[in-house]
Design a protein around this motif. Structure first.
Motif, PDB file in Angstrom:
ATOM      1  N   GLU A 191       0.853  -1.191   0.000  1.00 41.89           N
ATOM      2  CA  GLU A 191       0.000   0.000   0.000  1.00 41.89           C
ATOM      3  C   GLU A 191       0.884   1.233   0.000  1.00 41.89           C
ATOM      4  O   GLU A 191       1.927   1.265   0.652  1.00 41.89           O
ATOM      5  CB  GLU A 191      -0.846  -0.047   1.276  1.00 41.89           C
ATOM      6  CG  GLU A 191      -1.765   1.125   1.480  1.00 41.89           C
ATOM      7  CD  GLU A 191      -2.621   0.920   2.743  1.00 41.89           C
ATOM      8  OE1 GLU A 191      -2.714  -0.218   3.237  1.00 41.89           O
ATOM      9  OE2 GLU A 191      -3.176   1.910   3.216  1.00 41.89           O
ATOM     10  N   SER A 192       0.460   2.243  -0.730  1.00 45.14           N
ATOM     11  CA  SER A 192       1.195   3.494  -0.756  1.00 45.14           C
ATOM     12  C   SER A 192       0.186   4.629  -0.872  1.00 45.14           C
ATOM     13  O   SER A 192      -0.872   4.446  -1.478  1.00 45.14           O
ATOM     14  CB  SER A 192       2.158   3.477  -1.954  1.00 45.14           C
ATOM     15  OG  SER A 192       2.953   4.632  -1.969  1.00 45.14           O
ATOM     16  N   HIS A 193       0.510   5.765  -0.284  1.00 47.93           N
ATOM     17  CA  HIS A 193      -0.426   6.897  -0.308  1.00 47.93           C
ATOM     18  C   HIS A 193       0.215   8.102  -0.980  1.00 47.93           C
ATOM     19  O   HIS A 193       1.428   8.278  -0.888  1.00 47.93           O
ATOM     20  CB  HIS A 193      -0.812   7.325   1.113  1.00 47.93           C
ATOM     21  CG  HIS A 193      -1.484   6.252   1.911  1.00 47.93           C
ATOM     22  ND1 HIS A 193      -1.986   6.462   3.157  1.00 47.93           N
ATOM     23  CD2 HIS A 193      -1.744   4.950   1.639  1.00 47.93           C
ATOM     24  CE1 HIS A 193      -2.526   5.345   3.631  1.00 47.93           C
ATOM     25  NE2 HIS A 193      -2.381   4.404   2.725  1.00 47.93           N
ATOM     26  N   ALA A 194      -0.592   8.952  -1.608  1.00 42.33           N
ATOM     27  CA  ALA A 194      -0.063  10.198  -2.152  1.00 42.33           C
ATOM     28  C   ALA A 194      -1.114  11.291  -2.073  1.00 42.33           C
ATOM     29  O   ALA A 194      -2.319  11.022  -2.022  1.00 42.33           O
ATOM     30  CB  ALA A 194       0.400  10.020  -3.585  1.00 42.33           C
ATOM     31  N   GLY A 195      -0.629  12.517  -2.080  1.00 36.57           N
ATOM     32  CA  GLY A 195      -1.523  13.669  -2.018  1.00 36.57           C
ATOM     33  C   GLY A 195      -1.588  14.386  -3.347  1.00 36.57           C
ATOM     34  O   GLY A 195      -1.966  13.817  -4.351  1.00 36.57           O
ATOM     35  N   GLY A 196      -1.207  15.654  -3.364  1.00 36.35           N
ATOM     36  CA  GLY A 196      -1.296  16.445  -4.595  1.00 36.35           C
ATOM     37  C   GLY A 196      -2.748  16.716  -4.954  1.00 36.35           C
ATOM     38  O   GLY A 196      -3.563  17.030  -4.086  1.00 36.35           O
TER      39      GLY A 196
END
Lengths: 133, 602
Positions: free
Chosen positions: B92-97
């Motif tokens: 699992e990986s998270h990102a914003g932007g």
């Protein structure tokens, strides 16, 4: 009479909270009904452009309207009479700064009424309401 | 269940093998699992066979958002779930932007990218359709920043779109390559970039500016205002001022700042690469993800004079955070701030994960120092502090000119298994660790956390609390319970999907209030229960894919270098792992017998 102003777009961090606040006024969330638009100035490292009605004294959008749906507002800018508006979109093209937004659900323009609701949600002092003579 | 579910129950499937797309209504999943992590793991389970090759067409990249995305402040993240090419298990990986709100207002709750293309392509998602485009002109481009600029100028949607793309590292299947979002944010860890690369998907662009009618605007506005005020308050202040880089001095003072391949917890050059010094000397702009007042993204500007011409300069922008400063700074003995920023810049351009890259290079430096490998392998002299050579080495990891760099591209575990030096190869379950050598709870959490990340259970802060209070270290049983409980609650935040920097704002009652304002009838205690269930669902998938926690290597170096709480004992970590393994294996068994709901001990 008050007018909405962009004090310093260099302080803008691109959070879009003003955009969301604007849409919220109408009981919606999202961007589709906002009268403010924020985009990068060609890559976020260059900062942001805050596009919004600057309350022209002699607004080209009003002149372009074939059905007189855009009524001149005291203090500059226009007020939209939605009952008259036929959704032709001429006003969008008439505004050189791109400040006439478009609600593609209702097919009507969205133009800032200078109410200042969004100002309370800008965390970094980018925008304000100022008194006009 | 609230009708709000319908605003995010549409799941977009993109099949790259057949260049087709379709939408399915998955109200079933969003009603039961909220969104984000909760839904993404279910979509993953439906799609990916247990023995699937992470770099084969059977793998998928699921992206999911939640009910609060684009609706409340700091609900600004996207969760991605996929099988990791770094360790071969679900990750699992998270990102914003802008990614979260772009997906939201394109009208989707999740996107499932499956199959693989025969030629390099990119895909553009809007409110109505998906368009596939030939990425031949973008493939092999040296800088991921340039790829972003080309797409930015070629496509509409400025201000309400996300441009997610891989660098050359992803194309060349470096197992820890990232997927960049809006140039300066990333799905950084676990190799999502290589998954994209294996699918020959250079970029995924999503744009949308729909709106949704609120069920109760008045209540919503009240709750919104309340949460908005809190997000501006002291709970998030440090992220705004110095950003995550504020941690460098704090950790150095504690003796918890991993330095020179974690041979020490203190760095004599810490002040030079600290958040304070970077802010004073290099900070040029702060940026926010959409719907976040904090603006934790810190960009440095560096001015460089060309060697061949006086007064001829270029200015480059480099994002900095705690993790890249640790991994590419103190962990490589670099105290030259300019050099550090140049190194972060090349890592950005190539599209590799900064943590893994830094740890891999630190191992290589020590291995060279000890004579396990030679200059023939490394091609350049890797020496602590010599950032110019590290810049070259990063590109070698991507271009892989020899066997050594081909191996480095597989991660530190693989490299040490082949060349030796496992004792100082820092990885848990093949995942290189983040930069907090705070104590036994942190290291245990790296062993048992789903992502093997400091963010799984936030145990680095539990350690720091112990240092501050001087209280006794909890027993392994208590520690396991604490870490698992925190990770379980975070599953709720990750299903909303709320940025974990707002965890102090979104406590149990705030989440409940926010959901209720949208018509959900769930209460806080139910949320806690659901968090546990999501935790178990996720971990069980990993177990069923063959993960054997008890067999995990605990890196010797992590035990040998003292933390502020003394040396970490292997036995302590092992006991925590045992406790964890028992819990998740029991649940996995229940899934196998088709009866996961009746887990009484959970």
């Amino acid at each position: 009479m008050k007018r909405f102003v962009v004090v310093d777009s260099n302080r803008c961090v691109g959070c879009h909270l003003c955009v969301y606040a604007c849409t919220n006024r109408f009981g919606y969330v999202g961007m589709g009904k906002s009268a403010i638009h924020v985009r990068s100035a060609g890559g976020v490292e260059r900062g942001f452009v805050v596009v919004v009605c600057r309350a022209c004294k002699d607004p080209p959008c009003a002149r372009a309207c074939p059905v007189n749906a855009l009524v001149l507002r005291q203090g500059g800018g226009v007020i939209l009479n939605t009952a008259k508006c036929i959704g032709c979109g001429y006003c969008v093209n008439a505004c050189d700064i791109g400040a006439v937004m478009w609600d593609s659900e209702f097919m009507k323009p969205v133009i800032c009424t200078h109410c200042g609701y969004c100002v309370g949600f800008c965390p970094h002092g980018v925008i304000a309401l100022e008194e006009v003579r | 269940m609230s009708s709000w579910v319908k605003t995010l129950s549409r799941v977009l499937y993109i099949d790259l093998s057949r260049k087709q797309f379709w939408v399915e209504d998955r109200e079933d999943l969003f009603s039961k699992w909220l969104g984000g992590t909760g839904v993404a793991i279910q979509l993953y389970k439906e799609e990916v066979p247990r023995r699937a090759d992470p770099l084969g067409p059977e793998n998928v990249a699921v992206f999911a958002i939640g009910p609060l995305t684009g609706v409340f402040p700091m609900a600004s993240k996207v969760v991605s779930i996929f099988k990791s090419p770094l360790n071969g298990y679900v990750a699992e990986s998270h990102a914003g932007g802008r990614a979260a709100t772009a997906i939201r207002y394109a009208g989707y709750g999740a996107i499932v990218v499956k199959g693989s293309s025969d030629i390099p392509i990119y895909a553009i998602v809007d409110e109505e359709k998906v368009r596939f485009r030939d990425a031949g002109a973008l493939w092999g481009m040296r800088s991921s920043e340039t790829v972003g600029r080309v797409l930015r100028e070629a496509l509409p949607g400025a201000g309400f779109r996300t441009i997610m793309r891989i660098g050359r590292a992803g194309e060349r299947l470096v197992r820890y390559s990232n997927l960049a979002v809006e140039t300066y944010r990333h799905f950084g860890r676990m190799g999502l970039g290589a998954v994209f690369g294996s699918k020959k998907l250079k970029a995924l662009i999503v744009m949308g500016r729909r709106g949704f009618k609120l069920p109760d605007p008045k209540t919503y506005r009240e709750v919104y205002k309340e949460i908005f005020e809190l997000t501006k308050g002291p709970a998030t202040r440090k992220y705004h001022d110095l950003g995550t880089a504020a941690n460098i001095m704090v950790l150095d003072k504690l003796g918890a700042l991993p330095t020179r391949n974690l041979s020490s917890g203190r760095f004599e050059g810490a002040r030079e690469i600290s958040g304070e010094k970077l802010a004073e000397e290099n900070l040029s702009r702060r940026l926010a993800c959409t719907a976040c007042p904090v603006a934790c993204i810190h960009l440095a500007a560096i001015r460089e004079e060309y060697e061949d011409e006086k007064y001829f300069y270029k200015i480059e922008f480099v994002p900095y955070d705690h993790e890249p400063i640790y991994a590419l700074g103190c962990n490589l003995g670099i105290s030259d701030r300019y050099g550090l920023l140049k190194l972060i810049k090349v890592v950005e351009d190539e599209g590799v994960d900064s943590i893994s890259t830094g740890v891999v290079l630190a191992w290589a430096t020590e291995a060279l120092e000890r004579g396990i490998i030679t200059l023939k392998d490394t091609l350049v002299e890797l020496r602590w502090g010599n950032w110019r050579n590290y810049v070259k080495a990063v590109s070698y990891i991507v271009l892989q000119p020899n066997d050594f760099y081909r191996t480095l591209a597989l991660g530190v575990e693989e490299a040490a298994a082949k060349y030796g030096g496992l004792d100082f190869a820092l990885a848990y379950n093949r995942v290189e660790p983040a930069g907090y050598h705070t104590g036994p709870l942190y290291h245990s959490s790296l062993a048992i956390g789903f992502r093997h990340s400091h963010l799984d259970g936030g145990a680095y802060s539990m350690d720091q609390n112990l240092v501050a209070s001087g209280g006794p270290t909890p027993s392994p049983e208590e520690a396991a319970k604490m870490i698992i409980e925190e990770e379980s609650w975070r599953q709720i935040l990750n299903s909303m999907v709320i940025c974990l920097f707002a965890r102090g704002v979104y406590g149990r009652s705030a989440v409940e209030k926010a959901l209720r304002s949208l018509g959900y009838s769930i209460d806080a205690s139910k949320l806690v229960e659901l968090g546990k269930q999501i935790y178990l669902e996720k971990h069980a998938v990993k177990i069923l894919e063959g993960f054997e926690p008890e067999k995990m290597r605990i890196p010797r170096r992590a035990l040998e270098t003292p933390t502020p709480l003394g040396n970490v004992s292997e036995e302590y970590v092992r006991k925590i792992v045992e406790h964890y393994a028992k819990l998740v294996k029991e649940y996995a068994k229940k899934i196998e017998s088709g009866n996961p709901e009746k887990c009484v001990s959970c």
